[in-house]
Design an enzyme around this catalytic site. Sequence first.
Site, PDB file in Angstrom:
ATOM      1  N   ALA A   1       0.985  -1.082  -0.008  1.00 58.63           N
ATOM      2  CA  ALA A   1      -0.462  -0.038  -0.153  1.00 58.63           C
ATOM      3  C   ALA A   1       0.249   1.506  -0.571  1.00 58.63           C
ATOM      4  O   ALA A   1      -0.116   2.231   0.090  1.00 58.63           O
ATOM      5  CB  ALA A   1      -1.121  -0.133   1.505  1.00 58.63           C
TER       6      ALA A   1
ATOM      7  N   ASP B   1      12.534   4.073   3.530  1.00 57.35           N
ATOM      8  CA  ASP B   1      11.803   3.687   4.327  1.00 57.35           C
ATOM      9  C   ASP B   1      12.466   2.449   5.717  1.00 57.35           C
ATOM     10  O   ASP B   1      11.747   3.161   6.579  1.00 57.35           O
ATOM     11  CB  ASP B   1      11.249   2.411   3.498  1.00 57.35           C
ATOM     12  CG  ASP B   1      10.642   3.095   2.063  1.00 57.35           C
ATOM     13  OD1 ASP B   1      10.491   4.334   2.045  1.00 57.35           O
ATOM     14  OD2 ASP B   1      10.000   2.224   1.481  1.00 57.35           O
TER      15      ASP B   1
END
Length: 369
Positions: A114, A163
Amino acid sequence: MRDLVMRDFQARYGREPELVVRSPGRVNLIGDHTDYQDGFVFPIAIERATWLAAARRTDPLVTVASHDHGLVDLDLLEIERRGDWSDYIAGTLRAVGAHTGFDASVRTDVPVGAGLSSSASLELAVARAAAELDGRDWDPRSAALAAQSAENDFVGVPCGIMDQMIVAAGRRDRALLIDCRSLELTESTIPHSVRIVILDTGTRRQLAGSEYEERRLACEEASERLGVPALRDADEAMLRGLPDLLRRRARHVVTENSRTVAAAAAFDAGDVAEVGRLMNDSHASLRDDFEVSSAALDAIAEVARRHPGCHGARMTGGGFAGCAVALVDENAVGDFIAAASAGYSDATGHVPTLYETRAAPGVRVESSS
Ligand code: GLA
């Protein structure tokens, strides 16, 4: 989640966990597809997280029982690639040099595919637990680099450092401007007058897909032709001689770096309208020059911007599917969520999931016995 994962552990292993780790997902406010060109990103760690409960074993074996992905068994002395979900765990254990065997249970509410970094969230959960059980010092930067190398070299996803870095080093109520060349982190306080809303289109895509790699290679080719170490070192004027496609790809990276640095400065000055404008421009650049948006992401960003309480909205992360992020006036959040959900359903026939998030701390040990 903490109690649930502890109960999972007790039920499976019949003993108490020694520690529980919380490892957040992330949402990037601005600065996408810049990290692998030594550029700037401006993410926050989010409240959704992967939770891992663990306790040592006396042999060098690791067992991880995931609520969603089943059971993984591996031997720290013989770590091998299996080509499935367990590679995120095995690759991280190998990259950090883990030597203490352990049993673990894992749960997450970070959706997979997502754009909220479920994989970095899992990697850092494993890295943090392994450091604790091995008795090694914890250094967020080196853990982030190890997790990135696990993903690049073991899983085979050519991601950048954003990330892993924000999951390792996130701060409560702060966004971090990350210089992906020096790995210098500069904190920005999120102004009290705004809230961050995640808009999940419900569409999903695997990052391992070839499009991400293709964009990365185009950037490498552009920087080679320009004779610079990375597009971080280029400016718009230098791009004129490039063939059209490469010029557009490179223009995204060059302009996105400027927008990202400007957005951090605007946040610090409390100029949320300017941050919103930069977010909208970022979306247009990702859509038109870098071509990593999708019809669903375009629709949700557009519907979001129609609300008077929305300062700006954009797709976030790798793109192609998943989530957008919006900056919303603190007094308008409830109404914004209702209106944007209804607007998106009217426009597309699909029901999105919208929720507010606060900037959360990076990975940490929440409790140990
Ligand atoms: C994915 C990658 C990151 C970054 C983003 C796009 O999330 O893992 O390294 O490249 O896409 O900004």
